[in-house]
Write a protein that holds these residues in place. Sequence first.
Motif, PDB file in Angstrom:
ATOM      1  N   GLU A 250      -7.742  -2.626  -8.462  1.00  0.00           N
ATOM      2  CA  GLU A 250      -8.213  -1.966  -9.443  1.00  0.00           C
ATOM      3  C   GLU A 250      -7.719  -0.417  -9.274  1.00  0.00           C
ATOM      4  OE1 GLU A 250     -10.178  -2.718 -11.969  1.00  0.00           O
ATOM      5  OE2 GLU A 250      -9.921  -4.769 -11.187  1.00  0.00           O
ATOM      6  N   ARG A 251      -7.777   0.401  -8.178  1.00  0.00           N
ATOM      7  CA  ARG A 251      -7.312   1.608  -7.877  1.00  0.00           C
ATOM      8  C   ARG A 251      -5.774   1.803  -8.492  1.00  0.00           C
ATOM      9  NH1 ARG A 251      -9.300   2.396  -1.486  1.00  0.00           N
ATOM     10  NH2 ARG A 251     -11.322   2.419  -1.927  1.00  0.00           N
ATOM     11  N   ALA A 252      -5.057   0.698  -8.221  1.00  0.00           N
ATOM     12  CA  ALA A 252      -3.565   0.936  -8.738  1.00  0.00           C
ATOM     13  C   ALA A 252      -3.513   0.912 -10.175  1.00  0.00           C
ATOM     14  CB  ALA A 252      -2.777  -0.245  -8.304  1.00  0.00           C
ATOM     15  N   ARG A 253      -4.387  -0.137 -10.954  1.00  0.00           N
ATOM     16  CA  ARG A 253      -4.373   0.075 -12.306  1.00  0.00           C
ATOM     17  C   ARG A 253      -4.870   1.162 -12.888  1.00  0.00           C
ATOM     18  NH1 ARG A 253      -7.481  -5.903 -12.722  1.00  0.00           N
ATOM     19  NH2 ARG A 253      -5.786  -7.017 -12.438  1.00  0.00           N
ATOM     20  N   ALA A 254      -5.947   1.911 -12.199  1.00  0.00           N
ATOM     21  CA  ALA A 254      -6.684   3.067 -12.766  1.00  0.00           C
ATOM     22  C   ALA A 254      -5.367   4.203 -12.415  1.00  0.00           C
ATOM     23  CB  ALA A 254      -7.834   3.445 -11.935  1.00  0.00           C
ATOM     24  N   ALA A 255      -4.539   4.165 -11.470  1.00  0.00           N
ATOM     25  CA  ALA A 255      -3.543   5.129 -11.391  1.00  0.00           C
ATOM     26  C   ALA A 255      -2.334   4.628 -12.365  1.00  0.00           C
ATOM     27  CB  ALA A 255      -3.143   4.997 -10.026  1.00  0.00           C
ATOM     28  N   LEU A 257      -0.623   1.691 -12.784  1.00  0.00           N
ATOM     29  CA  LEU A 257       0.417   0.749 -12.413  1.00  0.00           C
ATOM     30  C   LEU A 257      -0.003  -0.588 -12.961  1.00  0.00           C
ATOM     31  CD1 LEU A 257       2.768   0.188 -10.583  1.00  0.00           C
ATOM     32  CD2 LEU A 257       1.214  -0.612  -8.674  1.00  0.00           C
ATOM     33  N   ALA A 258       0.980  -1.386 -13.643  1.00  0.00           N
ATOM     34  CA  ALA A 258       0.330  -2.525 -14.009  1.00  0.00           C
ATOM     35  C   ALA A 258       0.361  -3.747 -13.014  1.00  0.00           C
ATOM     36  CB  ALA A 258       1.491  -2.770 -15.121  1.00  0.00           C
ATOM     37  N   VAL A 259      -1.020  -4.245 -12.729  1.00  0.00           N
ATOM     38  CA  VAL A 259      -1.017  -5.050 -11.544  1.00  0.00           C
ATOM     39  C   VAL A 259      -1.849  -6.330 -12.079  1.00  0.00           C
ATOM     40  CG1 VAL A 259      -1.748  -5.303  -9.074  1.00  0.00           C
ATOM     41  CG2 VAL A 259      -0.980  -2.996 -10.019  1.00  0.00           C
ATOM     42  N   GLU A 260      -1.610  -7.467 -11.588  1.00  0.00           N
ATOM     43  CA  GLU A 260      -2.415  -8.550 -11.803  1.00  0.00           C
ATOM     44  C   GLU A 260      -2.737  -9.296 -10.332  1.00  0.00           C
ATOM     45  OE1 GLU A 260      -0.695 -11.505 -14.392  1.00  0.00           O
ATOM     46  OE2 GLU A 260      -0.736 -10.083 -16.159  1.00  0.00           O
ATOM     47  N   LEU A 261      -3.886  -9.839 -10.312  1.00  0.00           N
ATOM     48  CA  LEU A 261      -4.429 -10.358  -8.960  1.00  0.00           C
ATOM     49  C   LEU A 261      -4.503 -11.858  -9.318  1.00  0.00           C
ATOM     50  CD1 LEU A 261      -5.340 -10.082  -6.145  1.00  0.00           C
ATOM     51  CD2 LEU A 261      -7.785  -9.623  -6.789  1.00  0.00           C
ATOM     52  N   THR A 262      -4.268 -12.620  -8.554  1.00  0.00           N
ATOM     53  CA  THR A 262      -4.478 -14.184  -8.609  1.00  0.00           C
ATOM     54  C   THR A 262      -4.914 -14.490  -7.274  1.00  0.00           C
ATOM     55  OG1 THR A 262      -2.783 -14.366 -10.304  1.00  0.00           O
ATOM     56  CG2 THR A 262      -3.692 -16.306  -8.996  1.00  0.00           C
ATOM     57  N   VAL A 263      -6.169 -15.041  -6.917  1.00  0.00           N
ATOM     58  CA  VAL A 263      -6.701 -15.813  -6.039  1.00  0.00           C
ATOM     59  C   VAL A 263      -6.908 -17.398  -6.115  1.00  0.00           C
ATOM     60  CG1 VAL A 263      -8.553 -15.842  -4.410  1.00  0.00           C
ATOM     61  CG2 VAL A 263      -7.772 -13.787  -5.677  1.00  0.00           C
ATOM     62  N   GLN A 283      -2.140  -2.937   0.615  1.00  0.00           N
ATOM     63  CA  GLN A 283      -2.024  -1.322   0.065  1.00  0.00           C
ATOM     64  C   GLN A 283      -0.705  -0.725   0.466  1.00  0.00           C
ATOM     65  OE1 GLN A 283      -3.603   1.123   3.400  1.00  0.00           O
ATOM     66  NE2 GLN A 283      -4.926   2.184   2.004  1.00  0.00           N
ATOM     67  N   GLU A 284       0.123  -1.188   1.346  1.00  0.00           N
ATOM     68  CA  GLU A 284       1.594  -0.579   1.425  1.00  0.00           C
ATOM     69  C   GLU A 284       2.539  -1.131   0.536  1.00  0.00           C
ATOM     70  OE1 GLU A 284       4.457   1.693   2.854  1.00  0.00           O
ATOM     71  OE2 GLU A 284       2.563   1.660   3.447  1.00  0.00           O
ATOM     72  N   ALA A 285       2.153  -2.385   0.067  1.00  0.00           N
ATOM     73  CA  ALA A 285       3.213  -3.002  -1.040  1.00  0.00           C
ATOM     74  C   ALA A 285       2.860  -2.406  -2.358  1.00  0.00           C
ATOM     75  CB  ALA A 285       2.988  -4.458  -1.235  1.00  0.00           C
ATOM     76  N   LEU A 286       1.582  -2.132  -2.723  1.00  0.00           N
ATOM     77  CA  LEU A 286       1.074  -1.335  -3.912  1.00  0.00           C
ATOM     78  C   LEU A 286       1.765   0.080  -3.979  1.00  0.00           C
ATOM     79  CD1 LEU A 286      -2.094  -2.817  -4.591  1.00  0.00           C
ATOM     80  CD2 LEU A 286       0.019  -3.292  -5.876  1.00  0.00           C
ATOM     81  N   THR A 287       1.636   0.810  -2.732  1.00  0.00           N
ATOM     82  CA  THR A 287       2.058   2.012  -2.712  1.00  0.00           C
ATOM     83  C   THR A 287       3.793   1.945  -2.915  1.00  0.00           C
ATOM     84  OG1 THR A 287       0.359   2.626  -1.090  1.00  0.00           O
ATOM     85  CG2 THR A 287       2.396   4.155  -1.171  1.00  0.00           C
ATOM     86  N   ASN A 288       4.486   1.426  -2.387  1.00  0.00           N
ATOM     87  CA  ASN A 288       5.893   1.313  -2.396  1.00  0.00           C
ATOM     88  C   ASN A 288       6.309   0.905  -3.879  1.00  0.00           C
ATOM     89  OD1 ASN A 288       6.143   1.789   0.189  1.00  0.00           O
ATOM     90  ND2 ASN A 288       6.439  -0.278   0.729  1.00  0.00           N
ATOM     91  N   ALA A 289       5.533  -0.140  -4.557  1.00  0.00           N
ATOM     92  CA  ALA A 289       5.651  -0.278  -6.053  1.00  0.00           C
ATOM     93  C   ALA A 289       5.549   0.767  -6.828  1.00  0.00           C
ATOM     94  CB  ALA A 289       4.794  -1.654  -6.405  1.00  0.00           C
ATOM     95  N   ALA A 290       4.485   1.537  -6.650  1.00  0.00           N
ATOM     96  CA  ALA A 290       4.330   2.849  -7.383  1.00  0.00           C
ATOM     97  C   ALA A 290       5.254   3.786  -7.194  1.00  0.00           C
ATOM     98  CB  ALA A 290       2.887   3.289  -7.208  1.00  0.00           C
ATOM     99  N   ARG A 291       5.959   3.932  -5.840  1.00  0.00           N
ATOM    100  CA  ARG A 291       6.980   5.077  -5.697  1.00  0.00           C
ATOM    101  C   ARG A 291       8.342   4.590  -6.011  1.00  0.00           C
ATOM    102  NH1 ARG A 291       4.994   6.875   0.390  1.00  0.00           N
ATOM    103  NH2 ARG A 291       3.370   7.920   0.114  1.00  0.00           N
ATOM    104  N   HIS A 292       8.664   3.477  -5.792  1.00  0.00           N
ATOM    105  CA  HIS A 292      10.146   2.928  -6.034  1.00  0.00           C
ATOM    106  C   HIS A 292      10.577   2.165  -7.115  1.00  0.00           C
ATOM    107  CE1 HIS A 292      10.044   5.164  -2.121  1.00  0.00           C
ATOM    108  NE2 HIS A 292       9.457   4.095  -1.419  1.00  0.00           N
TER     109      HIS A 292
END
Length: 367
Positions: A250-255, A257-263, A283-292
């Motif tokens: 949710e935080r990544a979406r608010a920033a 980033l187009a993110v989908e979550l599947t459980v 957390q680290e994977a989403l941060t890297n995706a947002a940066r790179h």
Amino acid sequence: MSGSRITRERLVDAAVAVVVGAIVMLVALGDGRDGPVDHALIAVGSLALAAHRTAPRAVLAVTTACLLAEVVHAGTSTIMALPVVGAVHTAGRSGHRGTAAAAAAVFLGGYVAAGSASASVAREALLLAGWFLCAVVTGLADSNWQAYLRQTEQRALEAERTREEAALRRAGEERLRIARELHDSLTHSISIVKLQAGVAVHLARKRGEAIPPALLAIQEASGEAMRELRATLEVLRTDEPTGTPALLVERARAAGLAVELTVTGQERPLTASVDRAAYRIVQEALTNAARHAGPAKVLVRLEYGTRELALDVEDDGTADPSRPPTPGIGLTGMRERVTALGGTLDAGPRPEGGFAVRARLPLGEAG
């Protein structure tokens, strides 16, 4: 208690019951007790001992009744008391001392009543009384010993838990100390570098001069260093997750980033170590995706299995399989977390483009 241990105990109990029954049966045959009623009473009374762990009082009742019936039916014989002595011992060990003593008294009374009023029967009854007394006492001693072992094991577990808590507390104190040192030393120095670079850029622009690229690079690098240092200090001050993977999404979406979550699978509470590792990996994977990754779509998948948690974070960004990135501190930290839990981590560019992080974390029982 594990299933294999229970199976071994049951096999041992069955073997002991068979051996006791065989001994009594051989002696009975030697005494001329060869009728079908004799065989049935001895077999049932002896083999019932196999169930003494699960139903000690029922075993005591069946064994006493069968062997006492055999004594009344075919006459007295001290060997007939052997299965009853075993049942009295196991009942006493299980905490049913009064029941065990009562069964022994009933058997002795029946034994004396079934025999003649001779000195030999009296001696046999005294001998059996000693056997039964020893069976009750040894059963009580065994019960106390088992209780002592359980208490010792509990104290050992408590001591281990206390040591772990002390180690965690010391680790937390050390993290705080490192955070203070980094804040006091590096933050001040980097702030001065950033401030001086900013002043130089401002003066150059004010005078209308060309700004050296190296100066802009210093200004940008110092700002990035400050952000990285603040993030590092936050991790050092607390290593506990501040949310869930869903909250990170949710935080990544608010920033932006187009993110989908599947459980998938049966979602359930995780142990603290697995929960912490899953949170930090996402957390680290989403941060890297947002940066790179650039303008990319990111898919986060959590699959709860019976033995492990499968965690995948994939994006369709700009990562190229022909130019794999050099692992940085983030990927190294993820791998260390997964390895410490006995899991596996695969992180790298996807063949079709983009980047993927795939972690497999063994599941333990949630505390």
